[in-house]
Design a protein around this motif. Structure first.
Motif, PDB file in Angstrom:
ATOM      1  N   GLU A  24      11.737  -9.351  14.126  1.00  0.00           N
ATOM      2  CA  GLU A  24      11.429  -8.194  14.969  1.00  0.00           C
ATOM      3  C   GLU A  24      11.535  -6.895  14.183  1.00  0.00           C
ATOM      4  O   GLU A  24      10.723  -5.984  14.373  1.00  0.00           O
ATOM      5  N   LEU A  25      12.498  -6.803  13.283  1.00  0.00           N
ATOM      6  CA  LEU A  25      12.607  -5.623  12.428  1.00  0.00           C
ATOM      7  C   LEU A  25      11.382  -5.511  11.528  1.00  0.00           C
ATOM      8  O   LEU A  25      10.789  -4.434  11.398  1.00  0.00           O
ATOM      9  N   GLU A  26      10.983  -6.623  10.934  1.00  0.00           N
ATOM     10  CA  GLU A  26       9.793  -6.622  10.082  1.00  0.00           C
ATOM     11  C   GLU A  26       8.566  -6.163  10.873  1.00  0.00           C
ATOM     12  O   GLU A  26       7.792  -5.324  10.399  1.00  0.00           O
ATOM     13  N   ALA A  27       8.388  -6.702  12.066  1.00  0.00           N
ATOM     14  CA  ALA A  27       7.236  -6.337  12.898  1.00  0.00           C
ATOM     15  C   ALA A  27       7.263  -4.854  13.248  1.00  0.00           C
ATOM     16  O   ALA A  27       6.220  -4.184  13.230  1.00  0.00           O
ATOM     17  N   LYS A  28       8.440  -4.328  13.576  1.00  0.00           N
ATOM     18  CA  LYS A  28       8.562  -2.912  13.912  1.00  0.00           C
ATOM     19  C   LYS A  28       8.173  -2.049  12.717  1.00  0.00           C
ATOM     20  O   LYS A  28       7.444  -1.058  12.858  1.00  0.00           O
ATOM     21  N   LEU A  29       8.605  -2.420  11.529  1.00  0.00           N
ATOM     22  CA  LEU A  29       8.273  -1.642  10.338  1.00  0.00           C
ATOM     23  C   LEU A  29       6.775  -1.694  10.039  1.00  0.00           C
ATOM     24  O   LEU A  29       6.182  -0.692   9.634  1.00  0.00           O
ATOM     25  N   LEU A  30       6.168  -2.844  10.263  1.00  0.00           N
ATOM     26  CA  LEU A  30       4.728  -2.980  10.009  1.00  0.00           C
ATOM     27  C   LEU A  30       3.901  -2.115  10.955  1.00  0.00           C
ATOM     28  O   LEU A  30       2.782  -1.723  10.610  1.00  0.00           O
ATOM     29  N   GLU A  31       4.441  -1.764  12.111  1.00  0.00           N
ATOM     30  CA  GLU A  31       3.737  -0.863  13.030  1.00  0.00           C
ATOM     31  C   GLU A  31       3.485   0.507  12.400  1.00  0.00           C
ATOM     32  O   GLU A  31       2.532   1.188  12.761  1.00  0.00           O
ATOM     33  N   PHE A  32       4.332   0.899  11.455  1.00  0.00           N
ATOM     34  CA  PHE A  32       4.210   2.217  10.835  1.00  0.00           C
ATOM     35  C   PHE A  32       3.215   2.243   9.684  1.00  0.00           C
ATOM     36  O   PHE A  32       2.969   3.306   9.105  1.00  0.00           O
ATOM     37  N   GLU A  33       2.694   1.086   9.328  1.00  0.00           N
ATOM     38  CA  GLU A  33       1.667   0.953   8.297  1.00  0.00           C
ATOM     39  C   GLU A  33       2.022   1.749   7.048  1.00  0.00           C
ATOM     40  O   GLU A  33       3.078   1.568   6.487  1.00  0.00           O
ATOM     41  N   ARG A  34       1.127   2.623   6.614  1.00  0.00           N
ATOM     42  CA  ARG A  34       1.306   3.367   5.360  1.00  0.00           C
ATOM     43  C   ARG A  34       2.318   4.502   5.470  1.00  0.00           C
ATOM     44  O   ARG A  34       2.638   5.148   4.477  1.00  0.00           O
ATOM     45  N   ASP A  35       2.828   4.761   6.668  1.00  0.00           N
ATOM     46  CA  ASP A  35       3.736   5.892   6.869  1.00  0.00           C
ATOM     47  C   ASP A  35       5.200   5.572   6.633  1.00  0.00           C
ATOM     48  O   ASP A  35       6.052   6.435   6.850  1.00  0.00           O
ATOM     49  N   VAL A  36       5.518   4.357   6.208  1.00  0.00           N
ATOM     50  CA  VAL A  36       6.914   4.001   5.928  1.00  0.00           C
ATOM     51  C   VAL A  36       6.988   3.218   4.624  1.00  0.00           C
ATOM     52  O   VAL A  36       6.084   2.443   4.294  1.00  0.00           O
ATOM     53  N   VAL A  37       8.072   3.463   3.895  1.00  0.00           N
ATOM     54  CA  VAL A  37       8.396   2.675   2.708  1.00  0.00           C
ATOM     55  C   VAL A  37       9.820   2.180   2.893  1.00  0.00           C
ATOM     56  O   VAL A  37      10.722   2.967   3.196  1.00  0.00           O
ATOM     57  N   VAL A  38      10.006   0.874   2.737  1.00  0.00           N
ATOM     58  CA  VAL A  38      11.354   0.307   2.798  1.00  0.00           C
ATOM     59  C   VAL A  38      11.993   0.533   1.438  1.00  0.00           C
ATOM     60  O   VAL A  38      11.529   0.000   0.435  1.00  0.00           O
ATOM     61  N   MET A  39      13.040   1.321   1.428  1.00  0.00           N
ATOM     62  CA  MET A  39      13.757   1.616   0.186  1.00  0.00           C
ATOM     63  C   MET A  39      14.854   0.579  -0.061  1.00  0.00           C
ATOM     64  O   MET A  39      15.252   0.350  -1.199  1.00  0.00           O
ATOM     65  N   GLY A  40      15.348  -0.024   0.986  1.00  0.00           N
ATOM     66  CA  GLY A  40      16.379  -1.029   0.839  1.00  0.00           C
ATOM     67  C   GLY A  40      16.665  -1.674   2.177  1.00  0.00           C
ATOM     68  O   GLY A  40      16.338  -1.103   3.203  1.00  0.00           O
ATOM     69  N   PRO A  41      17.203  -2.858   2.146  1.00  0.00           N
ATOM     70  CA  PRO A  41      17.533  -3.681   0.996  1.00  0.00           C
ATOM     71  C   PRO A  41      16.279  -4.254   0.327  1.00  0.00           C
ATOM     72  O   PRO A  41      15.215  -4.327   0.948  1.00  0.00           O
ATOM     73  N   LEU A  42      16.436  -4.656  -0.914  1.00  0.00           N
ATOM     74  CA  LEU A  42      15.286  -5.138  -1.681  1.00  0.00           C
ATOM     75  C   LEU A  42      14.637  -6.361  -1.050  1.00  0.00           C
ATOM     76  O   LEU A  42      13.419  -6.514  -1.104  1.00  0.00           O
ATOM     77  N   ALA A  43      15.423  -7.231  -0.432  1.00  0.00           N
ATOM     78  CA  ALA A  43      14.850  -8.428   0.206  1.00  0.00           C
ATOM     79  C   ALA A  43      13.897  -8.026   1.328  1.00  0.00           C
ATOM     80  O   ALA A  43      12.815  -8.615   1.471  1.00  0.00           O
ATOM     81  N   LEU A  44      14.263  -7.041   2.125  1.00  0.00           N
ATOM     82  CA  LEU A  44      13.386  -6.565   3.202  1.00  0.00           C
ATOM     83  C   LEU A  44      12.163  -5.883   2.614  1.00  0.00           C
ATOM     84  O   LEU A  44      11.045  -6.076   3.086  1.00  0.00           O
ATOM     85  N   ARG A  45      12.365  -5.097   1.572  1.00  0.00           N
ATOM     86  CA  ARG A  45      11.241  -4.429   0.908  1.00  0.00           C
ATOM     87  C   ARG A  45      10.231  -5.462   0.401  1.00  0.00           C
ATOM     88  O   ARG A  45       9.031  -5.328   0.601  1.00  0.00           O
TER      89      ARG A  45
END
Length: 132
Positions: free
Chosen positions: A94-115
Motif C-alpha cells: 500500500e505504501l508503494e502504491a501510494k508513492l506511485l500515485e505521485f509519479e514524477r513528483d516524488v523521489v524516494v530518498m530512503g530506505p534504499l530497499a523502498l527506493r
C-alpha cells in the motif's frame, strides 16, 4: 481460531457467505490502534517500521502539506522549493502504491530497499510502452 491476529480480507472479492455453528471470540490482546499504528493501509509486513524519506517537487509540495501521507510526518522545505517528508512506517504494498500515485513528483530518498522497489516498478511500467 488459530490466528493470533485478525486476518484482513478484501470484502469485494467474496463471492458467497454462509452461517456456521462456530462462534467468533475477539482476541482480547488485539488493539486495533496499535495494529494499524505503523502501516499505511491494512497489510502488515511483520517487519519493524523504517524511516521513509521522500522528496516532493515544488509542484506537488503544497498538496502533500495539506493532505498528509502520515499523521506524524515531518516536513522540511528545501532551498530548491522542494519538500522533504519523513515518517516511520512498515514497508508494504500500500505504501508503494501510494508513492506511485505521485509519479514524477516524488523521489524516494530512503530506505534504499523502498527506493529500489519503486524504481523497479517504474522501469517495468515504462517498458510496457516500449512494446509496439
Amino acid at each position: 481460531p488459530n490466528r493470533e491476529t485478525p486476518q484482513t480480507l478484501a470484502l469485494d472479492r467474496m463471492v458467497s457467505m454462509r452461517t456456521t455453528a462456530g462462534t467468533f471470540a475477539y482476541p482480547r490482546s488485539f488493539d486495533s490502534r496499535t495494529y494499524f499504528n505503523t502501516i499505511l493501509g491494512v497489510s502488515q509486513s511483520g517487519k519493524p517500521p523504517e524511516e521513509v524519506v521522500l522528496r516532493f517537487s515544488k509542484d506537488r509540495a503544497r498538496y502533500v502539506i495539506t493532505k498528509k501521507l502520515w499523521p506524524t510526518q515531518q516536513e522540511i522545505w528545501l532551498p530548491t522549493g522542494e519538500l522533504e517528508v519523513r515518517f516511520r512506517v512498515e514497508l508494504n504494498r500500500e505504501l508503494e502504491a501510494k508513492l506511485l500515485e505521485f509519479e514524477r513528483d516524488v523521489v524516494v530518498m530512503g530506505p534504499l530497499a523502498l527506493r529500489d522497489t519503486v524504481r523497479s516498478i517504474l522501469q517495468q511500467a515504462a517498458a510496457n510502452y516500449d512494446v509496439v
